[in-house]
Design a protein around this motif. Structure first.
Motif, PDB file in Angstrom:
ATOM      1  N   VAL A   1       0.728  -1.220   0.010  1.00 40.33           N
ATOM      2  CA  VAL A   1       0.116   0.081   0.018  1.00 40.33           C
ATOM      3  C   VAL A   1       1.040   1.277   0.201  1.00 40.33           C
ATOM      4  O   VAL A   1       0.398   2.204  -0.843  1.00 40.33           O
ATOM      5  CB  VAL A   1      -1.024  -0.037   1.065  1.00 40.33           C
ATOM      6  N   GLU A   2       2.051   1.329   0.718  1.00 43.77           N
ATOM      7  CA  GLU A   2       2.789   2.278   0.973  1.00 43.77           C
ATOM      8  C   GLU A   2       3.676   2.561  -0.432  1.00 43.77           C
ATOM      9  O   GLU A   2       3.506   3.725  -0.733  1.00 43.77           O
ATOM     10  CB  GLU A   2       3.909   2.091   1.837  1.00 43.77           C
TER      11      GLU A   2
ATOM     12  N   MET B   1       0.629  11.848   4.635  1.00 45.63           N
ATOM     13  CA  MET B   1       0.425  11.317   5.796  1.00 45.63           C
ATOM     14  C   MET B   1      -0.056   9.988   5.792  1.00 45.63           C
ATOM     15  O   MET B   1       0.376   9.134   6.748  1.00 45.63           O
ATOM     16  CB  MET B   1      -0.631  12.205   6.496  1.00 45.63           C
ATOM     17  N   VAL B   2      -1.029   9.554   5.159  1.00 49.09           N
ATOM     18  CA  VAL B   2      -1.319   8.129   5.033  1.00 49.09           C
ATOM     19  C   VAL B   2      -0.529   7.337   4.745  1.00 49.09           C
ATOM     20  O   VAL B   2      -0.202   6.086   5.147  1.00 49.09           O
ATOM     21  CB  VAL B   2      -2.775   7.985   4.208  1.00 49.09           C
ATOM     22  N   LEU B   3       0.478   7.816   3.577  1.00 45.10           N
ATOM     23  CA  LEU B   3       1.676   6.877   3.226  1.00 45.10           C
ATOM     24  C   LEU B   3       2.387   6.595   4.350  1.00 45.10           C
ATOM     25  O   LEU B   3       3.126   5.626   4.426  1.00 45.10           O
ATOM     26  CB  LEU B   3       2.301   7.686   1.907  1.00 45.10           C
TER      27      LEU B   3
ATOM     28  N   PHE C   1       1.627   3.851   6.871  1.00 42.59           N
ATOM     29  CA  PHE C   1       1.716   2.561   6.238  1.00 42.59           C
ATOM     30  C   PHE C   1       3.041   2.195   6.419  1.00 42.59           C
ATOM     31  O   PHE C   1       3.539   1.095   6.617  1.00 42.59           O
ATOM     32  CB  PHE C   1       1.058   2.475   4.816  1.00 42.59           C
ATOM     33  N   TRP C   2       3.979   3.238   6.179  1.00 44.96           N
ATOM     34  CA  TRP C   2       5.381   2.946   6.193  1.00 44.96           C
ATOM     35  C   TRP C   2       5.755   2.591   7.637  1.00 44.96           C
ATOM     36  O   TRP C   2       6.495   1.625   7.976  1.00 44.96           O
ATOM     37  CB  TRP C   2       6.058   4.245   5.705  1.00 44.96           C
ATOM     38  N   VAL C   3       5.214   3.383   8.354  1.00 40.93           N
ATOM     39  CA  VAL C   3       5.639   3.133  10.070  1.00 40.93           C
ATOM     40  C   VAL C   3       4.925   1.609  10.491  1.00 40.93           C
ATOM     41  O   VAL C   3       5.708   0.753  10.944  1.00 40.93           O
ATOM     42  CB  VAL C   3       4.771   4.098  10.950  1.00 40.93           C
ATOM     43  N   ILE C   4       3.958   1.157   9.963  1.00 40.09           N
ATOM     44  CA  ILE C   4       3.166  -0.150  10.121  1.00 40.09           C
ATOM     45  C   ILE C   4       4.151  -1.051   9.588  1.00 40.09           C
ATOM     46  O   ILE C   4       4.680  -2.243  10.199  1.00 40.09           O
ATOM     47  CB  ILE C   4       1.893  -0.295   9.785  1.00 40.09           C
ATOM     48  N   ALA C   5       4.501  -0.870   8.251  1.00 38.07           N
ATOM     49  CA  ALA C   5       5.232  -1.901   7.258  1.00 38.07           C
ATOM     50  C   ALA C   5       6.553  -2.195   8.316  1.00 38.07           C
ATOM     51  O   ALA C   5       7.275  -3.318   8.334  1.00 38.07           O
ATOM     52  CB  ALA C   5       5.455  -1.565   6.260  1.00 38.07           C
TER      53      ALA C   5
END
Length: 321
Positions: free
Chosen positions: A73-74, A94-96, A99-103
């Protein structure tokens, strides 16, 4: 008259020629990264299904699939940011970043559990790496500072561009890089020491996995592959990001490939180790059945108590006996 823009819809007309060229190169790299990541996900679907079918629901399994999905998704959002049409650039970035933090958190959690398995009997080491993981996870939130204001729309073309990367943003990937390096060194040291590899054979064991059992060799070589590939791309990313002469577009050019490679390699190492453990359990079950048919007592083969290969099932634990 020379400043007149004949085709105001084309976003490149509003950029300097050098920046426009970098923008196009960056967009092409992101498209290639998305294609490679999509191919990796599709080509490993049978293996992912086997892992999901043969494994119990655990935090490790959840982290594995979260790393795969969030990285995809990122990278997809990174492509959309440069291909449009996007009107709220700051919100998209911001949304990107979320998703990077979660990945990142999910991918590094896989290696945290590897350290916990290898140092099963050493609580201090496990707590130390848990602290490092929390520190890396915490510093990754630095990427959420400023995206709403660091990106803007190019004229009214619905394409986004960055104003620049602040210096403090480098902490978001430097600390995780330190965590990866320490995990690699710690696991390698523990494996070589656990099997008492002699000094003359240490380098051969390190490079080729010689004199190590199959699963320990898989752990060692998987860590080598992950660290060497991700270290190379992350060092390049750090140098380009911190380079004073680099343009804002160039500073971001290696971000999507770094995210994709880190996720792919972390999940690949986990997947290979998990499937190797599944095969080993199947072989062990067949041996037990054969020993029962022969009328002999079944024998459970346990790996070293150092915790080196106590890895898979619920949290990288090899056997449930």
């Amino acid at each position: 008259m020379s400043d007149q823009i004949f085709n105001p819809i084309v976003y490149l007309n509003y950029l300097d020629p050098a920046v426009a060229n970098e923008y196009e190169v960056s967009r092409n790299i992101r498209l290639a990264t998305l294609g490679a990541l999509t191919w990796d996900i599709l080509s490993t679907l049978p293996e992912d299904w086997q892992i999901a079918r043969t494994s119990k629901p655990t935090p490790v399994l959840f982290a594995y699939f979260s790393a795969r999905i969030c990285a995809f998704v990122e990278v997809l959002l990174a492509v959309l940011m440069m291909t449009g049409p996007i009107t709220q650039c700051g919100v998209l970035v911001m949304v990107l970043c979320v998703f990077w933090v979660i990945a990142y958190a999910a991918g590094s959690y896989l290696f945290l559990k590897r350290v916990h398995a290898v140092f099963l009997q050493d609580r201090i080491v496990r707590h130390f790496f848990s602290f490092l993981w929390c520190a890396g996870f915490g510093t990754s939130f630095v990427s959420l500072i400023g995206p709403l204001h660091d990106y803007y729309e190019i004229a009214d073309t619905k394409h986004c561009i960055s104003r620049g990367v602040p210096d403090y943003a480098s902490a978001a990937f430097i600390v995780p890089g330190l965590f990866d390096a320490l995990v690699f060194l710690a696991v390698t040291y523990k494996i070589l020491v656990s099997y008492r590899v002699s000094i003359p054979r240490t380098w051969r064991a390190f490079l080729c996995g010689e004199a190590l059992p199959r699963l320990s060799r898989a752990i060692l070589q998987g860590g080598q592959q992950y660290y060497m590939i991700t270290a190379g791309v992350n060092v390049t990313r750090a140098v380009v990001t911190l380079l004073p002469s680099a343009s804002p577009v160039l500073q971001k050019i290696f971000s999507p490939p770094a995210v994709a490679l880190s996720s792919v390699m972390a999940c690949r190492v986990f997947r290979n180790l998990r499937l190797a453990a599944v095969r080993q359990r199947e072989v062990g079950a067949m041996d037990t059945i054969q020993s029962v048919h022969r009328g002999s007592a079944s024998v459970n083969v346990h790996l070293p108590k150092s915790g080196d290969d106590a890895t898979t099932d619920s949290d990288f634990k090899l056997d449930e006996a």
